[in-house]
Design an enzyme around this catalytic site. Structure first.
Site, mmCIF file in Angstrom:
data_model
loop_
_atom_site.group_PDB
_atom_site.id
_atom_site.type_symbol
_atom_site.label_atom_id
_atom_site.label_comp_id
_atom_site.label_asym_id
_atom_site.label_seq_id
_atom_site.Cartn_x
_atom_site.Cartn_y
_atom_site.Cartn_z
ATOM 1 N N TYR A 238 0.859 -1.196 0.000
ATOM 2 C CA TYR A 238 0.000 0.000 0.000
ATOM 3 C C TYR A 238 0.888 1.237 0.000
ATOM 4 O O TYR A 238 1.879 1.286 0.741
ATOM 5 C CB TYR A 238 -0.905 0.021 1.243
ATOM 6 C CG TYR A 238 -2.354 -0.138 0.868
ATOM 7 C CD1 TYR A 238 -2.950 0.769 -0.013
ATOM 8 C CD2 TYR A 238 -3.129 -1.176 1.354
ATOM 9 C CE1 TYR A 238 -4.270 0.622 -0.392
ATOM 10 C CE2 TYR A 238 -4.446 -1.326 0.980
ATOM 11 C CZ TYR A 238 -5.016 -0.426 0.104
ATOM 12 O OH TYR A 238 -6.317 -0.564 -0.280
ATOM 13 N N GLU B 266 -0.501 4.826 -0.447
ATOM 14 C CA GLU B 266 -1.278 6.065 -0.633
ATOM 15 C C GLU B 266 -0.397 7.262 -0.315
ATOM 16 O O GLU B 266 0.456 7.209 0.562
ATOM 17 C CB GLU B 266 -2.497 6.058 0.286
ATOM 18 C CG GLU B 266 -3.565 5.092 -0.188
ATOM 19 C CD GLU B 266 -4.768 5.066 0.733
ATOM 20 O OE1 GLU B 266 -4.928 5.973 1.563
ATOM 21 O OE2 GLU B 266 -5.542 4.105 0.620
ATOM 22 N N ASP C 166 -6.991 15.564 -23.344
ATOM 23 C CA ASP C 166 -6.958 14.111 -23.121
ATOM 24 C C ASP C 166 -6.284 13.500 -24.352
ATOM 25 O O ASP C 166 -6.896 13.369 -25.410
ATOM 26 C CB ASP C 166 -8.400 13.611 -22.959
ATOM 27 C CG ASP C 166 -8.475 12.108 -22.758
ATOM 28 O OD1 ASP C 166 -7.473 11.414 -23.016
ATOM 29 O OD2 ASP C 166 -9.560 11.627 -22.372
ATOM 30 N N THR D 248 -3.822 7.697 -21.244
ATOM 31 C CA THR D 248 -3.609 6.321 -20.828
ATOM 32 C C THR D 248 -2.176 5.985 -21.215
ATOM 33 O O THR D 248 -1.525 6.727 -21.969
ATOM 34 C CB THR D 248 -4.563 5.343 -21.540
ATOM 35 O OG1 THR D 248 -4.459 5.558 -22.942
ATOM 36 C CG2 THR D 248 -5.992 5.527 -21.098
ATOM 37 N N LYS E 96 -2.161 2.626 -24.936
ATOM 38 C CA LYS E 96 -2.634 2.693 -26.331
ATOM 39 C C LYS E 96 -1.416 2.894 -27.233
ATOM 40 O O LYS E 96 -0.522 2.051 -27.246
ATOM 41 C CB LYS E 96 -3.690 3.794 -26.476
ATOM 42 C CG LYS E 96 -4.952 3.543 -25.644
ATOM 43 C CD LYS E 96 -6.029 4.558 -25.947
ATOM 44 C CE LYS E 96 -7.342 4.255 -25.243
ATOM 45 N NZ LYS E 96 -7.419 4.804 -23.884
ATOM 46 N N ARG F 14 -1.415 -1.235 -18.948
ATOM 47 C CA ARG F 14 -2.750 -0.631 -18.838
ATOM 48 C C ARG F 14 -2.749 0.328 -17.651
ATOM 49 O O ARG F 14 -2.476 -0.072 -16.518
ATOM 50 C CB ARG F 14 -3.760 -1.761 -18.632
ATOM 51 C CG ARG F 14 -5.199 -1.394 -18.759
ATOM 52 C CD ARG F 14 -6.027 -2.618 -19.045
ATOM 53 N NE ARG F 14 -5.735 -3.106 -20.383
ATOM 54 C CZ ARG F 14 -6.214 -2.575 -21.513
ATOM 55 N NH1 ARG F 14 -7.044 -1.547 -21.474
ATOM 56 N NH2 ARG F 14 -5.877 -3.061 -22.682
HETATM 57 N N1 DSN Z 1 -11.760 2.370 -24.533
HETATM 58 C C1 DSN Z 1 -11.106 3.491 -25.150
HETATM 59 C C2 DSN Z 1 -11.130 3.387 -26.628
HETATM 60 O O1 DSN Z 1 -11.300 2.305 -27.149
HETATM 61 O O2 DSN Z 1 -10.949 4.388 -27.298
HETATM 62 C C3 DSN Z 1 -11.722 4.736 -24.725
HETATM 63 O O3 DSN Z 1 -12.002 4.698 -23.368
#
Ligand code: DSN
Length: 485
Positions: free
Chosen positions: A71, A73, A248, A277, A280, A286
């Site tokens: 943990y 935090e 974003d 994120t 991607k 992830r």
């Molecule tokens: N799940 C993501 C996407 O496929 O673009 C967006 O949250």
């Protein structure tokens, strides 16, 4: 994988995974079986989901460790638990790589996902721009010091704020203030669309709308808009109306990291706060991340425990590894190839008669309007999956079929580019997609909304496409040399 991916020692990785699977299998063989099956599935299909990728074995192995058991935090050097020195190390490394890679003043690497990163950003903007001045006016240091009247006034003020983001059917994201999402309950929301004639963002119309709506937060970013955004203009609009610019960049973070999007198209120097994120186009584990200007850093760093649960030490460690990879020259070559391949895919589709939203792309994705094939997105997605091509259906601007059945298919190049697919391969992929969609017909056997999901494929198309796909996949192995047997 190929020169576009990080090299790895296949024999060492094979031994590590085989041993790990033996240990897992002794407790729950079903899980070990699913892990094996997932590798086979990923190896055996043409993955064109624009938000997916293949992380390196180093990134994947980093996640399977006891860093998960701590943990932590709080933030680096300032934790609510004792014994966090090793979590401090990995979090510091990840943050240092992130600030160096993106040229950002501050990085917060704890968010567990993109949605969490956006929640932290919203919280930090409200805390810095609404709560902090209210505390100052009341001469209080902490919300607990406010009188009940001042606290109720602050709560009303927090609830009165506005956010302006891209509409869902133009490619925006649910977390950009939409009613079903918590962001739509935190903010009064309005959305900007795209020009119905071109499908492109209309900055003049957006400027006029921002003047009229006067948002606290102007949100830029998308999950299905196939073009780049001029963030210098976005910042100009935000400044003009006194808004905070939140970008974003979840989808295109890899193109920013790889210096494909520079100058006005790099969000980091222009935005107050940037969220992303890490899994991607950035090709990490992830998870999520926030980059911000110093004004927001303290509030962002309080994301956990004010917004988030305890940070995932094993994932922050994997973020550090992935960000170190993204600082290599090979990642720049990869990012360039992602964008170049998207152009080849777009041109290959259009040359064969397909219609694309905005007639092309300048990022990592294309949005194919499948109504020209007489299909819904749902039918097209299912038919392509039958033929071994993994995509996802997506609404197109002013979509007559709504967000469930849709009229579009979103296709992205990050994953197959990681396997080493080049321009000839992506042209062949375009051919296979058009072949499958041309051989698919909506089913006449049913009626009502359900008919939007039913379809029939001409005989032999699946087999022919699967065999052509297998040739491409064999030529570009996923994790070459990695064997679980
Ligand atoms: N799940 C993501 C996407 O496929 O673009 C967006 O949250």
């Amino acid at each position: 994988m190929t020169s576009l991916s990080e090299p790895f020692d296949a024999a060492a990785a094979s031994a590590a995974y085989r041993s790990a699977l033996d240990v897992i299998s002794a407790v729950e063989p079903g899980v070990a079986g699913a892990i094996r099956a997932e590798l086979a599935d990923q190896r055996g299909s043409l993955k064109l989901i624009a938000s997916e990728n293949y992380a390196s074995p180093a990134v994947l192995l980093t996640m399977g460790t006891w860093l998960s058991d701590k943990y932590a935090e709080g933030t680096i050097g300032h934790r609510f638990y004792a014994g966090c020195q090793n979590i401090d190390t990995v979090e510091r490394l990840a943050a240092e790589h992130a600030t160096a890679l993106f040229g950002a003043p501050h990085a917060y690497v704890q968010p567990h996902s993109g949605i969490d990163a956006n929640l932290v950003a919203f919280w930090a903007i409200l805390a810095s721009r609404i709560e902090a001045p209210a505390l100052e006016r009341a001469g209080a240091r902490h919300v607990n010091d406010l009188s009940e009247d001042d606290w109720q006034r602050l709560r009303r003020d927090l609830g009165d704020q506005r956010a302006l983001g891209m509409s869902l059917d133009a490619g925006g994201h649910l977390t950009h203030g939409f009613r079903p999402n918590i962001s739509g309950k935190m903010f009064h929301q309005a959305s900007y669309g795209t020009d119905p004639r071109t499908g492109l963002l209309d900055y003049d119309a957006l400027r006029a709308q921002a003047r009229e709506f006067s948002p606290l937060v102007l949100i830029a970013g998308y999950s299905a808009y196939p073009r780049k955004i001029n963030f210098a203009i976005m910042r100009e609009i935000a400044d003009e109306v006194g808004a905070v610019l939140l970008v974003d960049m979840a989808h295109f973070a890899g193109l920013v990291a790889g210096k494909v999007f520079t100058g006005d198209f790099d969000p980091v120097p222009h935005a107050h706060v940037v969220t992303t994120t890490t899994h991607k186009s950035l090709r990490g584990p992830r998870g999520g991340m926030v980059l911000c200007q110093p004004e927001f850093a303290d509030a962002v760093d309080r994301g956990c425990p004010m917004v988030l649960g305890g940070p995932l030490g094993h994932v922050m460690a994997a973020k550090a590894v992935a960000l170190a990879e993204a600082r290599q020259d090979s990642f720049r070559r990869y990012a360039r190839a992602v964008a170049d391949n998207a152009v080849v895919l777009a041109e290959g589709l259009m040359r064969r008669g397909a219609r694309l939203v905005t007639d092309g792309t300048d990022n990592h994705l294309v949005l194919l309007d499948v109504s020209g094939f007489g299909l819904t997105g749902r039918q097209a997605e299912s038919a392509l999956l039958d033929a071994g091509i993994v995509t996802n259906r997506n609404a197109i601007p002013q979509d007559p079929n709504g967000a469930w059945y849709t009229s579009g298919i979103r296709l992205g190049t990050p994953a197959l580019t990681s396997r080493g697919f080049g321009s000839d391969d992506f042209d062949r992929v375009a051919e296979l997609i058009v072949d499958v969609l041309s051989a698919t017909t909506p089913s006449a056997a049913s009626s009502g909304a359900a008919s939007k999901a039913k379809y029939a494929l001409a005989d032999g198309v699946c087999e022919k496409t699967r065999s052509a796909a297998a040739e491409l996949l064999d030529a570009h192995q996923l994790y070459p040399g990695l064997s679980l047997e």
